[in-house]
Scaffold this motif. Structure first.
Motif, short mmCIF file in Angstrom:
data_model
loop_
_atom_site.label_atom_id
_atom_site.label_comp_id
_atom_site.label_asym_id
_atom_site.label_seq_id
_atom_site.Cartn_x
_atom_site.Cartn_y
_atom_site.Cartn_z
N ASP A 124 22.68 59.73 -7.63
CA ASP A 124 23.33 58.41 -7.64
C ASP A 124 22.25 57.36 -7.85
OD1 ASP A 124 25.38 56.57 -7.43
OD2 ASP A 124 25.01 56.26 -5.30
N LYS A 140 31.33 56.13 -12.26
CA LYS A 140 32.31 56.15 -11.16
C LYS A 140 33.44 55.17 -11.42
CE LYS A 140 28.97 57.00 -7.47
NZ LYS A 140 28.35 56.39 -6.28
N GLU A 157 23.22 61.35 -2.90
CA GLU A 157 24.31 60.36 -2.90
C GLU A 157 24.58 59.98 -1.46
OE1 GLU A 157 26.70 57.97 -3.17
OE2 GLU A 157 27.35 58.85 -5.08
N ASP A 158 24.77 58.67 -1.20
CA ASP A 158 24.95 58.23 0.19
C ASP A 158 26.41 58.02 0.57
OD1 ASP A 158 24.65 56.11 -1.73
OD2 ASP A 158 24.76 54.70 -0.06
N GLU A 159 27.35 58.17 -0.36
CA GLU A 159 28.77 58.06 0.02
C GLU A 159 29.23 59.41 0.52
OE1 GLU A 159 31.34 56.37 -3.12
OE2 GLU A 159 29.50 55.44 -3.83
N MET A 180 22.41 54.06 -6.92
CA MET A 180 22.31 53.13 -5.79
C MET A 180 22.18 53.92 -4.51
SD MET A 180 22.68 49.78 -6.40
CE MET A 180 23.81 48.91 -5.33
CA CA Z 1 25.44 55.08 -3.64
#
Ligand code: CA
Length: 233
Positions: free
Chosen positions: A53, A105, A9-11, A55
């Protein structure tokens, strides 16, 4: 055995939140913020469960999941896919990416933790063992019994939770504040010295005579379960 979870996950705030909460539940957590890096990491070693995730920078979660399913060694890897609310999440369900579960989410952390647990129980029952073991020490979370070299030890409820929490992460040092949060709860106002009192009681309950002490006091930092206790005799 401690179940290992990889979060892709990039967040960053979300990864920090998930890591903190999953570790508090006793999982070993690793984080990767990029799809291509995650693919490399997963070729080296597979976790017990993947939170993915859809995205991501680099390879998308959908494509990564497809590739994992195409390889025999990761065909059965439990995967929970995080999706965005709205039409994308509808679309992703229709894409049949091969994920075992989807979480939309924004979700609540307890909800995700419940899904993680349910999926692990289904797919990897052997890692959701109720037994924590280190050297000659054995703690059973279901029966709340603790044994050392086969002899049953009698711990108060707080000492039990303290030992359980420390045994979940051997070697990791926890401050008194972290121990208060994890064992006593956030809303309870107790002095940090209370931790010292209960660690003292715990030691008295688990160590007899010249037996090795598995609890390490780390000056200026806190306490940890000695990771060498499991191997040394
Ligand atoms: Ca993401």
């Amino acid at each position: 055995m401690i179940p290992r979870i990889l979060i892709v996950e990039d967040e960053e705030p979300l990864t920090l939140l998930l890591r903190y909460n999953l570790e508090a539940e006793g999982y070993a957590v690793d984080v990767c913020m990029n799809g291509d890096e995650a693919e490399l990491k997963l070729r080296e070693a597979l976790p017990d469960l993947l939170v993915l995730d859809w995205m991501l920078p680099g390879l998308s979660g959908i494509e990564l999941c497809r590739r994992l399913r195409a390889r025999p060694e990761s065909r059965d890897l439990p995967v929970i896919m995080l999706t965005a609310r709205g039409e994308e999440s509808e679309r992703i369900r229709g894409l049949s990416t091969g994920a075992d579960d989807y979480v939309v989410k924004p979700f609540s952390v307890p909800e995700l933790i419940a899904r993680v647990r349910a999926l692990l129980r289904r797919a990897r029952p052997e890692v959701i063992s109720s037994l924590l073991r280190a050297g000659e020490l054995e703690l059973d979370r279901e029966t709340h019994r603790v044994h050392r070299s086969g002899r049953e030890l009698h711990l108060g409820p707080t000492e039990f939770r303290l030992l359980e929490f420390l045994m979940q992460s051997p070697g990791r040092v926890f401050s008194r504040e972290q121990l208060l949060d994890a064992v006593w709860g956030r809303d309870v106002y107790v002095d940090e010295r209370t931790v010292d009192v209960h660690v003292g009681r715990l030691r008295k309950a688990i160590n007899r005579g010249r037996q090795r002490d598995p609890i390490r006091t780390v000056r200026g930092a806190g306490y940890s379960f000695d990771e060498r206790f499991a191997v040394a005799r």
